[in-house]
Design a protein around this motif. Structure first.
Motif, short mmCIF file in Angstrom:
data_model
loop_
_atom_site.label_atom_id
_atom_site.label_comp_id
_atom_site.label_asym_id
_atom_site.label_seq_id
_atom_site.Cartn_x
_atom_site.Cartn_y
_atom_site.Cartn_z
N ALA A 30 0.78 -1.19 0.02
CA ALA A 30 0.24 -0.14 0.12
C ALA A 30 0.73 1.24 0.02
O ALA A 30 0.34 2.27 -0.79
CB ALA A 30 -0.98 -0.21 1.25
N ALA A 31 2.14 1.30 0.70
CA ALA A 31 2.93 2.25 0.79
C ALA A 31 3.47 2.66 -0.44
O ALA A 31 3.41 3.95 -0.94
CB ALA A 31 3.94 2.22 1.93
N GLU A 36 3.56 5.37 -5.84
CA GLU A 36 3.36 5.44 -7.19
C GLU A 36 2.33 6.49 -7.75
O GLU A 36 2.18 7.03 -8.80
CB GLU A 36 3.09 3.90 -7.84
N THR A 37 1.08 6.08 -7.13
CA THR A 37 0.04 6.79 -7.55
C THR A 37 -0.25 8.30 -6.95
O THR A 37 -1.22 9.05 -7.62
CB THR A 37 -1.37 6.05 -7.20
N GLU A 38 0.38 8.70 -6.09
CA GLU A 38 0.22 10.08 -5.42
C GLU A 38 1.43 10.83 -5.29
O GLU A 38 1.40 11.92 -5.81
CB GLU A 38 -0.32 9.93 -3.98
N LEU A 39 2.52 10.40 -4.69
CA LEU A 39 3.57 11.22 -4.58
C LEU A 39 4.36 11.66 -5.54
O LEU A 39 4.79 12.76 -6.05
CB LEU A 39 4.46 10.46 -3.34
N GLU A 40 4.67 10.60 -6.45
CA GLU A 40 5.37 10.71 -7.70
C GLU A 40 4.71 11.62 -8.79
O GLU A 40 5.28 12.76 -9.36
CB GLU A 40 5.75 9.29 -8.61
N PRO A 41 3.39 11.33 -9.26
CA PRO A 41 2.70 12.05 -9.90
C PRO A 41 2.58 13.53 -9.42
O PRO A 41 2.51 14.70 -10.08
CB PRO A 41 1.17 11.52 -10.27
N GLU A 91 12.52 4.21 -2.68
CA GLU A 91 11.75 3.54 -1.58
C GLU A 91 10.61 2.66 -2.04
O GLU A 91 10.36 1.76 -1.55
CB GLU A 91 11.22 4.96 -0.92
N LYS A 92 9.97 3.03 -3.08
CA LYS A 92 8.71 2.15 -3.71
C LYS A 92 9.57 0.89 -4.15
O LYS A 92 8.77 0.00 -3.61
CB LYS A 92 8.25 2.87 -4.97
N SER A 93 10.55 0.71 -4.63
CA SER A 93 11.29 -0.50 -5.05
C SER A 93 11.72 -1.39 -3.68
O SER A 93 11.58 -2.56 -3.74
CB SER A 93 12.39 -0.21 -5.92
N ALA A 94 12.13 -0.72 -2.89
CA ALA A 94 12.35 -1.34 -1.53
C ALA A 94 11.47 -1.99 -0.87
O ALA A 94 11.35 -2.91 -0.29
CB ALA A 94 13.28 -0.35 -0.76
#
Length: 129
Positions: A30-31, A36-41, A91-94
């Motif tokens: 979820a994090a 991916e869906t909020e912070l990056e865009p 961080e997403k990948s980790a």
């Protein structure tokens, strides 16, 4: 330490512990999805708005010494955003990697313990005095 738990150190896996370890694979996923869906865009959108505002300011101050400062500021901003976006991706990948690792480790440990219940002593008849 005894097998009944007396003298066992307190902790997540010890008797009386919280029973949790950091976060679950679902929480890690979820994090990662939030990144991916909020912070990056949203970071990319904010960057675009800042770049557009800086470009407008540079045009407005054309011929002034202020322009060089604005350009330097824009370059610094772009470098910092690039580092931030890279960090978010890492961080997403980790998070996704850790989530998968915990699931694989849990499954592997479960597979290792399954044969214990299938003792070769089952079905052996003995004579006891």
């Amino acid at each position: 330490m005894r097998l009944n738990g007396t003298g066992a150190p307190a902790g997540p896996l010890a008797p009386g512990g919280s029973g949790t370890f950091g976060s679950t694979p679902v929480e890690k996923t979820a994090a990662a999805n939030t990144i991916e869906t909020e912070l990056e865009p949203h970071t990319k959108t904010a960057t675009k708005h800042a770049d557009e505002a800086t470009t407008t300011a540079v045009k407005g101050f054309d011929g002034w010494n202020t322009v060089s400062g604005l350009k330097k500021l824009a370059d610094t901003w772009d470098k910092q955003v690039k580092v931030l976006v890279g960090r978010l991706g890492s961080e997403k990948s980790a998070l996704r990697g850790a989530s998968g690792l915990f699931v694989r480790n849990g499954s592997g440990l479960g597979d290792q313990f399954r044969p214990i219940g299938q003792s070769r002593l089952n079905g052996i008849q003995g004579h006891w005095c």
